[in-house]
Structure formats: structure tokens, C-alpha cells
Design an enzyme around this catalytic site. Structure first.
Site, PDB file in Angstrom:
ATOM      1  N   TYR A  28      37.454  55.034  -3.639  1.00  0.00           N
ATOM      2  CA  TYR A  28      38.719  55.767  -3.662  1.00  0.00           C
ATOM      3  C   TYR A  28      38.517  57.228  -4.058  1.00  0.00           C
ATOM      4  O   TYR A  28      39.309  57.788  -4.807  1.00  0.00           O
ATOM      5  CB  TYR A  28      39.708  55.089  -4.619  1.00  0.00           C
ATOM      6  CG  TYR A  28      40.295  53.842  -4.011  1.00  0.00           C
ATOM      7  CD1 TYR A  28      41.348  53.936  -3.110  1.00  0.00           C
ATOM      8  CD2 TYR A  28      39.778  52.587  -4.302  1.00  0.00           C
ATOM      9  CE1 TYR A  28      41.872  52.798  -2.517  1.00  0.00           C
ATOM     10  CE2 TYR A  28      40.300  51.445  -3.707  1.00  0.00           C
ATOM     11  CZ  TYR A  28      41.356  51.564  -2.820  1.00  0.00           C
ATOM     12  OH  TYR A  28      41.875  50.441  -2.243  1.00  0.00           O
ATOM     13  N   TYR A 155      49.478  44.673  -2.927  1.00  0.00           N
ATOM     14  CA  TYR A 155      48.041  44.959  -2.932  1.00  0.00           C
ATOM     15  C   TYR A 155      47.300  43.700  -3.363  1.00  0.00           C
ATOM     16  O   TYR A 155      47.502  43.192  -4.464  1.00  0.00           O
ATOM     17  CB  TYR A 155      47.678  46.118  -3.862  1.00  0.00           C
ATOM     18  CG  TYR A 155      46.193  46.375  -3.828  1.00  0.00           C
ATOM     19  CD1 TYR A 155      45.616  47.042  -2.745  1.00  0.00           C
ATOM     20  CD2 TYR A 155      45.348  45.905  -4.837  1.00  0.00           C
ATOM     21  CE1 TYR A 155      44.244  47.242  -2.675  1.00  0.00           C
ATOM     22  CE2 TYR A 155      43.982  46.098  -4.770  1.00  0.00           C
ATOM     23  CZ  TYR A 155      43.434  46.766  -3.690  1.00  0.00           C
ATOM     24  OH  TYR A 155      42.075  46.959  -3.618  1.00  0.00           O
ATOM     25  N   ASP A 247      49.006  35.608  -6.930  1.00  0.00           N
ATOM     26  CA  ASP A 247      47.855  36.474  -7.192  1.00  0.00           C
ATOM     27  C   ASP A 247      47.990  37.052  -8.606  1.00  0.00           C
ATOM     28  O   ASP A 247      48.681  38.050  -8.814  1.00  0.00           O
ATOM     29  CB  ASP A 247      47.806  37.582  -6.137  1.00  0.00           C
ATOM     30  CG  ASP A 247      46.651  38.552  -6.364  1.00  0.00           C
ATOM     31  OD1 ASP A 247      45.970  38.444  -7.398  1.00  0.00           O
ATOM     32  OD2 ASP A 247      46.432  39.412  -5.490  1.00  0.00           O
ATOM     33  N   LYS A 276      39.532  40.449 -12.487  1.00  0.00           N
ATOM     34  CA  LYS A 276      39.787  41.512 -13.469  1.00  0.00           C
ATOM     35  C   LYS A 276      39.561  41.047 -14.911  1.00  0.00           C
ATOM     36  O   LYS A 276      38.432  40.995 -15.350  1.00  0.00           O
ATOM     37  CB  LYS A 276      41.190  42.092 -13.264  1.00  0.00           C
ATOM     38  CG  LYS A 276      41.289  42.844 -11.931  1.00  0.00           C
ATOM     39  CD  LYS A 276      42.333  43.929 -11.919  1.00  0.00           C
ATOM     40  CE  LYS A 276      42.144  44.870 -10.745  1.00  0.00           C
ATOM     41  NZ  LYS A 276      43.037  44.636  -9.608  1.00  0.00           N
TER      42      LYS A 276
HETATM   43  C1  LIG Z   1      42.715  44.556  -8.104  1.00  0.00           C
HETATM   44  C2  LIG Z   1      43.483  43.512  -7.413  1.00  0.00           C
HETATM   45  C3  LIG Z   1      42.895  42.715  -6.411  1.00  0.00           C
HETATM   46  C4  LIG Z   1      41.515  42.956  -5.900  1.00  0.00           C
HETATM   47  O1  LIG Z   1      40.551  42.704  -6.862  1.00  0.00           O
HETATM   48  P1  LIG Z   1      39.086  43.350  -6.696  1.00  0.00           P
HETATM   49  O2  LIG Z   1      38.285  42.678  -7.736  1.00  0.00           O
HETATM   50  O3  LIG Z   1      39.259  44.811  -6.929  1.00  0.00           O
HETATM   51  O4  LIG Z   1      38.626  43.039  -5.320  1.00  0.00           O
HETATM   52  C5  LIG Z   1      43.653  41.690  -5.875  1.00  0.00           C
HETATM   53  N1  LIG Z   1      44.907  41.464  -6.280  1.00  0.00           N
HETATM   54  C6  LIG Z   1      45.499  42.201  -7.235  1.00  0.00           C
HETATM   55  C7  LIG Z   1      46.894  41.869  -7.661  1.00  0.00           C
HETATM   56  C8  LIG Z   1      44.814  43.266  -7.813  1.00  0.00           C
HETATM   57  O5  LIG Z   1      45.426  44.035  -8.734  1.00  0.00           O
END
Ligand SMILES: *Cc1c(COP(=O)(O)O)cnc(C)c1O
Length: 436
Positions: A28, A155, A247, A276
Site C-alpha cells: 500500500y 474488506y 469475518d 490479526k
Molecule cells: C485485514 C483483514 C483481512 C485480511 O487479512 P490479511 O491477514 O491482511 O490478509 C480480512 N478481513 C478483515 C475484516 C480484515 O480486517
């Protein structure tokens, strides 16, 4: 004689930055115009230290991953022990205790219907796995369901499947033609639920799944919706036989004030995604969990029904160990207290922000606080505004990374009330200095 090059603005030795610029391509990052990368040589608790010894408060948890602070000694010790015992083993045909214990411990914290854990490497892959589970779920039962429902501005990651279920924007434009078709709906509120329901009913029977970020849409700019409205939408999806992928890559592990956003919802998803904060932000790992019903659709004498997906480092023992240690820390009374204190302080500070003439759309869920700078219609300056704030806070020793004109705080839970006050004070000073 060679003198190290000094960056006139910070007097920091930019030798490392120069070398970095020569060989590294950053995420980015517009490599032509964005500034030099700051070399970080050490992390400790809420702080990161650059090569000139300047320290920064990591107010965004290094892209929302760090939970208990940098270089946490307990996690480091556990990972180090594991590193000397078993660093990696193929996870097809083999297993190991860290993966077993992690799955057991995690499932205990999730909605009751989550019963199986599938490992991968990051948030995007956790989403890819979830999507494949849903599409193959239908396929394995002799049905073809290909329509996918997602939120506008969603996202879910940067790989192709994850990108497909994410909102279309400048980031995805070069690939838009190649992404699979997704129907985007507004995140739920009391006004739009009826409209959304009719969109869903229109294609009833064709939906493979509904994927959503629960309560907080992180990358969209920390957009928030109410748990009651999401619960109602989920209830409607359930009634219409639509599989739900929740998610929690960002919202998981305490960010929203509860262990998972699921804790605010009355309905249970079929599949969940994590990454994360999963390892406390120490190592890359992704997890996709599924209900027994999903899992059983893949059981067969027929090999074609197998979930043919895997990554070389699936369930890496070091990452599992880091996750186990991080979850142990997370469940400690003092951590849960810290989360509560951050949430309360954020709430107080948001009152200040709401009253500020330069600020609009203040929103908060647990440890996540976001607000926008009033722009008076100067839309095209959004990105520049964010970059200026970024540089200003960096100079003040605080790492914040605005999303356009959205400023936000997502601090590690180890931040002390004093450190948080220092961050707030700096924000107030910067806001007060904005011209009319
Ligand atoms: C950051 C994020 C992802 C992607 O995770 P990466 O480890 O960066 O590939 C997927 N879903 C959500 C809600 C996110 O915030």
C-alpha cells in the site's frame, strides 16, 4: 571520509531507509512519492523504537494485530521453547499438540455451533477457505449456488477471492473484470433492512453465502453498525437458508470490547474467520472455523467431496504456540480490565471529539475509536489530509495511519491510561491547530 546521510527533518540516520528503498517494495505504498520507511529496531510494550532511538506509541497496533504489546516476553519464551522442540510439520496426515490445544481452547470461546478448525496463513486465506467451504458445501450436496452477498465497502483481504467479496474501489480496479460477481448490500440499519430483505428474496435459493465484517468495517474506515440490526439480518439469512461467514479477522480477540463481535449477536454464523490478533500479533496465522453441518457435507466415500485446500505452513506449531500464549494473556483478568478501561476512556474522549468544530461522525466500539475531519466538500484532498496527519503524529512520536480523512485509534491492550491520555492530548493539539 563517508558521512552518514542525515534526514534534515528528523536528523535520523537514513542509511537503513536508503538501503530499504533500493531493495524493498512496500505494501500500500506509492514508492515514487511516499516518504522513506522508518527503520524500527526494537519493540517493547506499546512502543516501537527507530534506529535513532526515538520511540513511538503504536496507536494502531501495527495494522491492528498487536494485542499485548511488542516483543511480549511470555509469548517470546513460549515460542522459543517450541522452536527448540518442533518448528514445523506437514499437517496432512500429521498433527501436534499446539494445534490440538489451540483448536480446543478457541472453540470454547466461540458460538456453540462452531466445531471444526481449519488452519491457514493469514486473514485473506482464512476468507478464501471460508468461501470455498460455502461454494463446495452446495456442490457436495448436488446443488449449484454461486451468488454471494456482501456489504458495500467490505474488506476481506487482497487475494482474488477475498478481493472479489470486498467493495470495488481504486485498489481493485485493475482486476474488477476478473473478480466474481457479488451482490453488495448496505450494512444494516433500521431503515434499509426491508429493502435488503427484498433483494435477498429476489434470488432466493441461489445464494452460496453472505460474508460480513460484524459491527465494524475496518478498512472501509471503521464504519459501524448496530448489533441488533446485524442480528436481524442474520436471522433473515438463516430463515432463507443462506450460509453466513462472519469475518472476525479484525474484530476478534477483544477489539470490540467483548472477546468476539459474536458476543453482541443473537444469531450464530455457519463459518468464522480469524487472523490479526489471533497470535497476539506475533506471527502470521489464519483460522477458519465451521459448524458440524458444514463439516459433514464434506464427509464421503467419494474423494471428490474433500476440501482440497492447504498451505505449506498450515497450523505451523510456532504460530499455534504464539496463539495459545496470546489467548492465555487475553483471558487474564488484568487484560479484560485493560480492555474495559480503554473502552471507557475512548467513550469519554469521543464526547470531546463530538463537540469539536473540526470533527464529524465520531464512532466507537470497544477499543476502536474513529472520527472524521470535516472536509467542507474538498473531497479530493481526503488522502492528502490523512498523509499530513500521519506525518504530524509520527513527528510527535505516535503512530496513527488515517484511512483517507478518517482518523482512528486501535491501541494494544497494554497501553496505560497515562499513555492513552498522552495520545488524546496530542490529537486535541493537532485538531486545534487546523485552520478554518
Ligand atoms: C485485514 C483483514 C483481512 C485480511 O487479512 P490479511 O491477514 O491482511 O490478509 C480480512 N478481513 C478483515 C475484516 C480484515 O480486517
Amino acid at each position: 571520509m563517508f558521512k552518514p546521510i542525515k534526514n534534515p527533518k528528523t536528523t535520523r540516520n537514513i542509511n537503513l531507509s536508503e538501503r530499504d528503498r533500493t531493495v524493498n517494495w512496500h505494501p500500500y505504498t506509492q514508492m515514487k512519492t511516499d516518504g522513506y520507511a522508518v527503520p524500527i529496531v526494537k519493540g517493547q510494550g506499546v512502543y516501537l523504537f527507530d534506529d535513532a532511538g526515538k520511540k513511538y506509541i503504536d496507536a494502531v497496533s501495527s495494522w491492528w494485530v498487536t494485542l499485548h504489546g511488542h516483543a511480549h516476553p511470555y509469548i517470546a519464551q513460549k515460542v522459543s521453547e517450541q522452536l527448540h522442540t518442533l518448528e514445523q510439520v506437514i499437517f496432512a496426515g500429521f498433527t501436534h499438540e499446539p494445534a490440538i490445544r489451540l483448536s480446543e481452547n478457541l472453540l470454547k470461546l466461540l458460538p456453540e455451533n462452531q466445531e471444526k478448525v481449519f488452519y491457514s496463513d493469514n486473514g485473506s486465506t482464512a476468507v478464501e477457505v471460508a468461501l470455498k467451504m460455502c461454494i463446495q458445501f452446495a456442490c457436495n450436496r448436488g446443488k449449484e449456488k454461486t451468488k454471494i452477498l456482501a456489504f458495500k465497502n467490505a474488506y476481506h483481504g487482497d487475494t482474488f477471492g477475498a478481493m472479489s467479496v470486498s467493495g470495488r474501489n481504486a485498489w481493485t480496479r485493475p482486476f474488477d473484470e476478473m473478480l466474481f460477481e457479488v451482490v453488495f448490500i448496505d450494512p444494516p440499519n433500521s431503515e434499509n433492512l426491508d429493502k435488503t430483505k427484498s433483494v435477498i428474496e429476489e434470488h432466493s435459493g441461489e445464494w452460496a453465502c453472505f460474508i460480513y465484517e460484524p459491527l465494524v468495517q475496518g478498512a472501509a474506515g471503521m464504519l459501524m453498525h448496530a448489533p441488533e440490526d446485524l442480528s436481524e439480518l442474520m436471522r433473515f439469512c438463516r430463515a432463507n437458508g443462506i450460509l453466513m461467514i462472519q469475518d472476525e479477522v479484525f474484530t476478534g480477540f477483544g477489539r470490540t470490547g467483548k472477546l468476539f463481535a459474536a458476543g453482541y449477536l443473537t444469531e450464530q454464523p455457519d463459518i468464522m474467520c480469524f487472523s490479526k490478533g489471533l497470535t497476539g500479533g506475533t506471527m502470521p496465522m489464519g483460522i477458519t472455523t465451521a459448524s458440524q453441518r458444514i463439516f459433514e457435507a464434506f464427509l464421503s466415500e467419494n474423494h471428490d467431496k474433500t476440501l482440497f485446500h492447504g498451505h505449506s505452513f498450515t497450523a505451523n506449531p510456532l504460530a499455534c504456540t504464539a496463539a495459545l500464549a496470546s489467548m492465555e494473556l487475553l483471558l487474564k483478568e488484568e487484560t479484560l480490565n485493560a480492555i474495559r478501561i480503554i473502552s471507557e476512556k475512548h467513550q469519554k474522549f469521543s464526547k470531546y471529539l463530538m463537540a469539536h468544530p473540526k470533527v464529524q461522525n465520531v464512532r466507537q466500539t470497544g477499543t476502536i475509536l474513529a472520527w472524521e475531519i470535516k472536509n467542507d466538500g474538498r473531497t479530493s484532498y481526503f488522502n492528502e489530509t490523512g498523509k499530513e496527519f500521519y506525518r504530524e503524529f509520527l513527528m510527535r512520536g505516535i503512530i496513527m495511519r488515517p484511512l483517507g480523512n478518517v482518523l482512528y485509534l486501535v491501541p494494544p491492550y497494554c497501553i496505560t491510561p497515562d499513555e492513552l491520555d498522552l495520545v488524546y492530548r496530542n490529537i486535541a493539539e493537532v485538531l486545534d491547530r487546523l485552520d478554518d
